[in-house]
Scaffold this motif. Structure first.
Motif, PDB file in Angstrom:
ATOM      1  N   LEU A 181       0.836  -1.213   0.000  1.00 44.10           N
ATOM      2  CA  LEU A 181       0.000   0.000   0.000  1.00 44.10           C
ATOM      3  C   LEU A 181       0.868   1.259   0.000  1.00 44.10           C
ATOM      4  N   MET A 214      -4.626   5.381   5.753  1.00 44.69           N
ATOM      5  CA  MET A 214      -3.417   4.864   6.415  1.00 44.69           C
ATOM      6  C   MET A 214      -2.867   5.865   7.413  1.00 44.69           C
ATOM      7  N   GLY A 222       0.771  -8.823   7.871  1.00 45.11           N
ATOM      8  CA  GLY A 222      -0.232  -7.745   7.878  1.00 45.11           C
ATOM      9  C   GLY A 222      -1.455  -8.077   7.043  1.00 45.11           C
ATOM     10  N   PHE A 223      -1.566  -9.281   6.594  1.00 39.63           N
ATOM     11  CA  PHE A 223      -2.733  -9.754   5.843  1.00 39.63           C
ATOM     12  C   PHE A 223      -2.932 -11.232   6.185  1.00 39.63           C
TER      13      PHE A 223
HETATM   14  P1  AMP Z   1       1.396  -2.153   8.330  1.00 36.96           P
HETATM   15  O1  AMP Z   1       2.617  -1.761   7.556  1.00 36.96           O
HETATM   16  O2  AMP Z   1       1.080  -3.613   8.186  1.00 36.96           O
HETATM   17  O3  AMP Z   1       1.443  -1.704   9.766  1.00 36.96           O
HETATM   18  O4  AMP Z   1       0.167  -1.378   7.663  1.00 36.96           O
HETATM   19  C1  AMP Z   1       0.126   0.030   7.632  1.00 36.96           C
HETATM   20  C2  AMP Z   1      -1.287   0.491   7.334  1.00 36.96           C
HETATM   21  O5  AMP Z   1      -1.685  -0.003   6.038  1.00 36.96           O
HETATM   22  C3  AMP Z   1      -2.371  -0.022   8.275  1.00 36.96           C
HETATM   23  O6  AMP Z   1      -2.469   0.761   9.451  1.00 36.96           O
HETATM   24  C4  AMP Z   1      -3.605   0.065   7.391  1.00 36.96           C
HETATM   25  O7  AMP Z   1      -4.043   1.400   7.251  1.00 36.96           O
HETATM   26  C5  AMP Z   1      -3.055  -0.365   6.049  1.00 36.96           C
HETATM   27  N1  AMP Z   1      -3.124  -1.841   5.866  1.00 36.96           N
HETATM   28  C6  AMP Z   1      -2.080  -2.710   5.719  1.00 36.96           C
HETATM   29  N2  AMP Z   1      -2.510  -3.968   5.555  1.00 36.96           N
HETATM   30  C7  AMP Z   1      -3.865  -3.913   5.619  1.00 36.96           C
HETATM   31  C8  AMP Z   1      -4.891  -4.876   5.556  1.00 36.96           C
HETATM   32  N3  AMP Z   1      -4.597  -6.184   5.408  1.00 36.96           N
HETATM   33  N4  AMP Z   1      -6.176  -4.454   5.641  1.00 36.96           N
HETATM   34  C9  AMP Z   1      -6.483  -3.144   5.797  1.00 36.96           C
HETATM   35  N5  AMP Z   1      -5.563  -2.171   5.885  1.00 36.96           N
HETATM   36  C10 AMP Z   1      -4.258  -2.540   5.798  1.00 36.96           C
END
Ligand code: AMP
Length: 222
Positions: free
Chosen positions: A39, A57, A89-90
């Motif tokens: 993202l 985000m 993260g998924f």
């Molecule tokens: P992360 O790097 O995994 O902490 O993700 C950073 C941000 O990206 C999160 O706080 C969400 O806003 C968005 N994000 C990442 N992965 C997801 C996901 N699987 N579903 C929804 N939002 C996501």
């Protein structure tokens, strides 16, 4: 049947998913799929998905399931993922977990393990607010827990391009933890019900956690 490993790392922001996924990636020849990284790349290149995700985000809320599922599906279809993946993260919601099941069934793959990194919430704000990453090689550092040997210089590649995420601040972390508990923590029972759940104590030193994870991954991918 496609036997390329599929591992899921579950845990709140700051649990060490990214750090540990990067280590497992090198050790087991797998590809780390971080929807957060995908993202952030979409935001940086200004794609329609990136434009839709940007403000969400920054606020610490979740990007829509549809955007994230599409991004993940596209990335999973790329050639390098054929050797196996670590999802970091998924999934983050029940809808994403169900979509992943469908996607893997279509590809003839199955989940080897959903690994829950078990941590205390209270420590997460400090962990997240102090972290930064090398823009050159992606190595993670921390103001208190992982300081580079030479201040501001990456131990891995020598770059001085250190980056802090816009959403890694004390104000946003609280909301991200709330979202985790409301929407992502229930996935622990989901994977437990499928017999895929593994729990790892993730409060200790990074290397000790890596050692536990390595032997676990060795076991579930053998
Ligand atoms: P992360 O790097 O995994 O902490 O993700 C950073 C941000 O990206 C999160 O706080 C969400 O806003 C968005 N994000 C990442 N992965 C997801 C996901 N699987 N579903 C929804 N939002 C996501």
């Amino acid at each position: 049947m496609n036997t390329a490993p599929v591992l899921i790392l579950l845990g709140p922001p700051g649990a060490g998913k990214g750090t540990q996924a990067r280590k497992l990636e090198k050790q087991f020849g797998l590809v780390q799929l971080s929807t957060g990284d995908l993202l952030r790349a979409a935001v940086a290149s200004g794609t329609p998905a990136g434009k839709a995700a940007d403000a969400v985000m920054k606020s610490g809320a979740f990007v829509s399931d549809q955007i994230v599922i599409n991004i993940l599906r596209d990335r999973l279809g790329e050639a390098d993922c054929a050797s196996g993946v670590i999802l970091d993260g998924f999934p983050r919601t029940a809808i994403q977990a169900e979509a992943l099941d469908v996607l893997l069934t279509e590809r003839g793959q199955k989940i080897n393990a959903a690994i829950s990194l078990e941590v205390d919430d209270a420590a997460m704000v400090e962990r997240v607010a102090g972290r930064y990453t090398c823009g050159g090689c992606g190595e993670g550092f921390h103001d208190s827990f992982k300081i580079p040997t030479r201040a501001g210089v990456c131990d891995g590649c020598g770059s001085i391009d250190m980056k802090r995420r816009a959403d890694d601040n004390a104000e946003t972390v609280g909301g991200r933890l709330v979202a985790y508990h409301a929407q992502t923590a229930p996935l622990i029972s989901y994977y437990e019900g499928k017999g895929a759940l593994q729990r790892v104590d993730a409060m200790g030193a990074i290397d000790a956690i890596s050692a536990s994870l390595s032997s676990l991954v060795q076991g579930v991918t053998a």
